[in-house]
Structure formats: structure tokens, C-alpha cells
Design a protein around this motif. Structure first.
Motif, PDB file in Angstrom:
ATOM      1  N   LYS A   1     -35.535   2.261   6.850  1.00  0.00           N
ATOM      2  CA  LYS A   1     -34.129   2.671   6.854  1.00  0.00           C
ATOM      3  C   LYS A   1     -33.498   2.669   5.467  1.00  0.00           C
ATOM      4  O   LYS A   1     -32.489   3.356   5.245  1.00  0.00           O
TER       5      LYS A   1
ATOM      6  N   LEU B   1     -29.788   9.418   7.635  1.00  0.00           N
ATOM      7  CA  LEU B   1     -28.907   8.779   8.609  1.00  0.00           C
ATOM      8  C   LEU B   1     -27.518   9.393   8.591  1.00  0.00           C
ATOM      9  O   LEU B   1     -26.894   9.587   9.647  1.00  0.00           O
TER      10      LEU B   1
ATOM     11  N   VAL C   1     -32.402   5.347  13.465  1.00  0.00           N
ATOM     12  CA  VAL C   1     -33.394   4.754  12.572  1.00  0.00           C
ATOM     13  C   VAL C   1     -32.985   3.324  12.250  1.00  0.00           C
ATOM     14  O   VAL C   1     -32.023   3.091  11.511  1.00  0.00           O
TER      15      VAL C   1
END
Length: 300
Positions: free
Chosen positions: A228, A144, A223
Motif C-alpha cells: 500500500k 488508491l 488495497v
């Protein structure tokens, strides 16, 4: 190069469902079979089919569709509590046993498939000979963070479109899809238009996004699913087989996301394909097959 035709296709029973598989080459060959784990989750096997070219080196290559996508059983009614990493680990163990491979096999996992392959490998299964982790992050926190960095390099109008539609929850809007395609052409597959087998995988996700949307999210860089918070950084030192890391210079799985594997797996090497993004098996096919084939030969 043409994708080799399969020697055999079929299904194996997994609990109340069916896992579809495709074998290219001869499982009775002297070379240890390779099992390919596709990405997503829920992305179908199609885009990895060029890896079947390793059968030309005398090695059987096993592809399969993970539960919920492609030719395996679809379960659109199942919720987030059903789609777990453990489910897919159990499915892989079941497939290996059903095909008689548990005593000796290699694993190549691409993207999410590499994450799953790492989860499989830290458990030190007795038959695993070697591991290829291709284009896979070691944690979603790193993924991320790097996705945000790559997004910040997109044209301002593309960034604006992405942000507005994500805030509004309208990620199916055509404008959002067009902006998403800009990212994909840079960091997912740099061959545009995508080859047919890659397009087939994206079509499979569109047709049934259950697994992908539940575990990942609407796309590669937004995401919000159950994965996650996933990480394997604190466990990768348990991997006890020779490991090859593969990534692309323009990969959404950037060097920062792959680095923990390189730093913590005891017996590891890392190859970065300079002209590739997330799919060097497609973008630099011949070099990829040479590299992976030689690595597998060393570890039979």
C-alpha cells in the motif's frame, strides 16, 4: 484468436521451491525473447496468455507463474515478512539465468507485473533490451487515490454495499462480490463474461489468495496489504532502456497513475487503447500485438 500452444513447459529450482514456466516459440530464434510478468501479486499467468500470440511474429514468449500461485510452489503458511518485492526480483533473476536468457531479453509486465518490471529495470540489468509497462501504477498512493475517484462514479447502492462490507470485514460476502464485479466490468475487463483465461486467473486467486491478500488486499480497489505504500516515482529516471507504456482509456490504472513513468523515464512512449480497461491484450488483442510486436522489433 486462439491462444498458441506452448512449445515447452517446465520448472526451475528457486531456493527450496519451483518456478513453473511456459515457452511459446523458439528460444533460438534471431529475435530476442520476451518474458511476461503477470499481475496480482499472486494472479497467475493465465490471463496474459494472449500475449503468446507474439510468437507468431517469430519471437519466443516466456510466461511463468510467480512463487505462491498457479503451477509454481504454493506457500500458504508464509507471512507478510516473506512476500516482498525483493523475493520476486530474485525469482525473476533466477528464471532468466536458468533459461539462459540473462544475456539478452525483453520484459513486459502487466499491472503488478509492470511494477515488478520497473523495479527490475531500475537496477539496469545488462541483458535487458527494452521494457513494456502495461496497465501499471507508478505508486500505490496514486492507485488508491484514483480507485477512490472511480468508486465514487459507481451507482450509489454499489458504493454503499462496498463500504458496509469493508467496514465489517466481510469482503467475502456474496453481496460484496457482486458489487466488486460492477467495478471490474468497468475498469478491469470489459469483456463480460470474462474469457476463459481471465476467469482462470480469478479462480486461481480464489483457490489460494495468500499472495494477493497479503501484498494487495481483498480486491483491486481495497488495497490494505504490504504494497500500500509502494512507489517507484523517485527512481524511474534510472531506467536506461527504451520503454513502452500501455494503458486503457477505462483502465483502473488511470492516466494519473501512469503519468510519472511518462514524465520521468528518459526514452519512453505511451499508447492508450480507447476501447479497453485494464486488459487491452484481451480487449483489443490484435492492435495490442501489432503495437508491442513493432516496438520489440525496433529494439532487438
Amino acid at each position: 484468436m486462439p491462444i498458441p500452444e506452448p512449445t515447452l513447459t517446465g520448472t526451475v529450482r528457486f531456493r527450496d521451491w519451483q518456478t513453473w514456466y511456459r515457452i511459446t516459440g523458439d528460444l533460438e530464434s534471431a529475435k530476442t525473447p520476451l518474458v511476461v510478468l503477470h499481475g496480482g501479486p499472486g494472479a497467475a499467468h493465465n490471463y496474459t496468455l494472449r500475449i503468446a500470440g507474439l510468437a507468431g511474429q517469430g519471437r519466443a514468449v516466456v510466461h511463468y507463474d510467480q512463487l505462491g500461485i498457479g503451477n509454481s510452489t504454493h506457500l500458504p503458511g508464509k507471512g507478510a515478512d516473506f512476500w516482498t518485492v525483493q523475493l520476486f526480483l530474485d525469482e525473476l533473476d533466477n528464471l532468466l539465468a536458468a533459461l539462459g536468457l540473462s544475456g539478452g531479453y525483453h520484459v513486459l509486465g502487466q499491472s503488478w507485473g509492470g511494477m515488478l518490471a520497473a523495479e527490475h529495470s531500475v537496477r539496469r540489468p545488462a541483458g535487458l533490451k527494452s521494457l513494456v509497462i502495461a496497465n501499471s501504477p507508478a505508486s500505490m498512493e496514486l492507485w488508491l487515490s484514483e480507485a477512490a475517484r472511480l468508486r465514487a462514479l459507481l451507482p450509489p447502492e454499489v458504493q454503499k454495499t462496498l463500504g458496509e462490507h469493508e467496514a465489517a470485514g466481510t469482503t467475502e460476502h456474496p453481496d460484496y462480490k457482486a458489487a466488486e464485479a460492477v467495478f471490474n466490468a468497468r475498469h478491469v475487463c470489459r469483456i463480460v463474461p470474462n474469457p476463459p483465461e481471465v476467469a482462470a486467473t480469478f479462480a486461481a486467486i480464489d483457490a489460494d489468495p495468500t499472495v494477493y491478500h497479503t501484498m494487495n488486499g481483498p480486491n483491486e480497489f481495497h488495497v490494505i496489504g504490504t504494497l500500500k505504500d509502494w512507489t517507484i516515482i523517485d527512481r524511474v529516471d534510472r531506467i536506461a532502456v527504451p520503454t513502452l507504456l500501455v494503458s486503457g482509456r477505462h483502465d483502473e490504472a488511470t492516466e494519473a497513475t501512469v503519468r510519472p513513468y511518462a514524465d520521468r523515464i528518459p526514452d519512453v512512449r505511451w499508447e492508450i487503447f480507447e476501447d479497453s480497461s485494464h486488459m487491452p491484450h484481451v480487449e483489443e488483442e490484435e492492435a495490442y500485438l501489432r503495437l508491442v510486436g513493432a516496438f520489440l522489433d525496433e529494439n532487438d
